[in-house]
Design an enzyme around this catalytic site. Sequence first.
Site, mmCIF file in Angstrom:
data_model
loop_
_atom_site.group_PDB
_atom_site.id
_atom_site.type_symbol
_atom_site.label_atom_id
_atom_site.label_comp_id
_atom_site.label_asym_id
_atom_site.label_seq_id
_atom_site.Cartn_x
_atom_site.Cartn_y
_atom_site.Cartn_z
ATOM 1 N N ILE A 13 -1.300 6.018 27.824
ATOM 2 C CA ILE A 13 -1.226 4.624 28.257
ATOM 3 C C ILE A 13 0.031 3.950 27.715
ATOM 4 O O ILE A 13 0.714 3.213 28.440
ATOM 5 C CB ILE A 13 -2.495 3.848 27.838
ATOM 6 C CG1 ILE A 13 -3.737 4.448 28.532
ATOM 7 C CG2 ILE A 13 -2.355 2.365 28.191
ATOM 8 C CD1 ILE A 13 -3.664 4.471 30.056
ATOM 9 N N ARG A 79 1.438 4.145 10.019
ATOM 10 C CA ARG A 79 0.041 4.439 10.338
ATOM 11 C C ARG A 79 -0.817 3.172 10.364
ATOM 12 O O ARG A 79 -1.784 3.093 11.108
ATOM 13 C CB ARG A 79 -0.537 5.431 9.326
ATOM 14 C CG ARG A 79 0.011 6.850 9.474
ATOM 15 C CD ARG A 79 -0.531 7.759 8.391
ATOM 16 N NE ARG A 79 -0.045 9.127 8.562
ATOM 17 C CZ ARG A 79 -0.701 10.080 9.223
ATOM 18 N NH1 ARG A 79 -1.869 9.806 9.777
ATOM 19 N NH2 ARG A 79 -0.205 11.298 9.329
ATOM 20 N N CYS A 150 -10.134 1.196 32.331
ATOM 21 C CA CYS A 150 -9.596 1.445 33.670
ATOM 22 C C CYS A 150 -10.708 1.383 34.710
ATOM 23 O O CYS A 150 -10.510 0.872 35.825
ATOM 24 C CB CYS A 150 -8.891 2.800 33.717
ATOM 25 S SG CYS A 150 -9.891 4.195 33.169
ATOM 26 N N THR A 151 -11.895 1.859 34.357
ATOM 27 C CA THR A 151 -13.009 1.866 35.305
ATOM 28 C C THR A 151 -13.528 0.458 35.550
ATOM 29 O O THR A 151 -13.835 0.088 36.692
ATOM 30 C CB THR A 151 -14.136 2.780 34.797
ATOM 31 O OG1 THR A 151 -13.612 4.102 34.607
ATOM 32 C CG2 THR A 151 -15.277 2.851 35.801
ATOM 33 N N ARG A 232 -16.897 13.601 34.304
ATOM 34 C CA ARG A 232 -15.520 13.992 34.013
ATOM 35 C C ARG A 232 -15.227 15.278 34.782
ATOM 36 O O ARG A 232 -15.986 16.241 34.692
ATOM 37 C CB ARG A 232 -15.332 14.217 32.512
ATOM 38 C CG ARG A 232 -15.472 12.954 31.669
ATOM 39 C CD ARG A 232 -14.372 11.952 31.994
ATOM 40 N NE ARG A 232 -14.436 10.770 31.162
ATOM 41 C CZ ARG A 232 -13.730 10.596 30.051
ATOM 42 N NH1 ARG A 232 -12.909 11.548 29.631
ATOM 43 N NH2 ARG A 232 -13.828 9.482 29.359
#
EC number: 1.2.1.12
Length: 336
Positions: A13, A79, A150-151, A232
Amino acid sequence: MTVKAGINGFGRIGRIVLRASLLNPEVEVVAINDPFIDLEYMVYMFKYDSTHGRFKGTVEAKDGKLVVNGKPISVYAERDPCCIPGRIGAEYIVESTGVFTTKEKAGAHLTGGAKKVIISAPSADAPMFVVGVNLESYSSDMQVISNASCTTNCLAPLAKVIDDEFGIVEGLMTTVHATTATQKTVDGPSGKDWRAGRGAGANIIPASTGAAKAVGKVIPHLNGKLTGMAFRVPNPDVSVVDLTVRLEKSASYEDIKAAIKKASEGSLKGILGYTEDEVVSTDFIGDSHSSIFDAKAGISLNPNFVKLISWYDNEYGYSTRVVDLLVHIAKVDGRL
């Protein structure tokens, strides 16, 4: 005038957000942080992409910076988000590591001098926004927000049109979802989710998803009316939502198609697409819409019970919305 942005996490992304930002003249990415990718590797990973193809511009490492299309981007390898230097100049941070998904964790960027943080994932406690659905709910006092999943970005615009026009009594969603980086290439250990540990390239894997329930967070009166699950599948990119709903108001399938097409050409143009072509998944690689309704794939059992199908590039479409959300909040904040 541009809004200066930073990206934390240069994974799938993060890299596609950078590509999408280069197409938006209102956004300038000035910094990238990733502790696991050095500068030379960043150049390579951004230049070559197995799914979206080779980057068509120029990219190189120069003077310790990532230079894309001639513009330098500062690179860091911290980090802890709070340790990223405040001098990076990025007021808005796209948090795309997939690790810092709560207000507290993502809020560490604020310590480093950022003004706002957009989490490119669902969040348990940060306000969630879906472009085209609930942007009016954003206010400038919000510091950490989520672009949902995204869904959810695929489902919510479709559900909004159907609910506005015909009313949704209840519904079930299934997403046939492309492989993601968290899956295993071959069978391996996967904590409590045993199925998730099976080889991604060899299996159709049932999985849980909160995407449908999350619609209730961006369209509150649909809360409790939708739920769903995922499969998936061994596909590198592009997923598809199957939404089956019971309607309050009777409607023919032609009525439903007409309502979605109208929205795709009007209030949701660029967000919700519409097609009557005989399409398959690869036809949507690189499509910037959140959701593309497939008029020929849906079916109606009766005037109150229908199955609707909508495609989405779960990488590129979603990343484009991250950039759109960034621009929107910057305008509301008076930064653009």
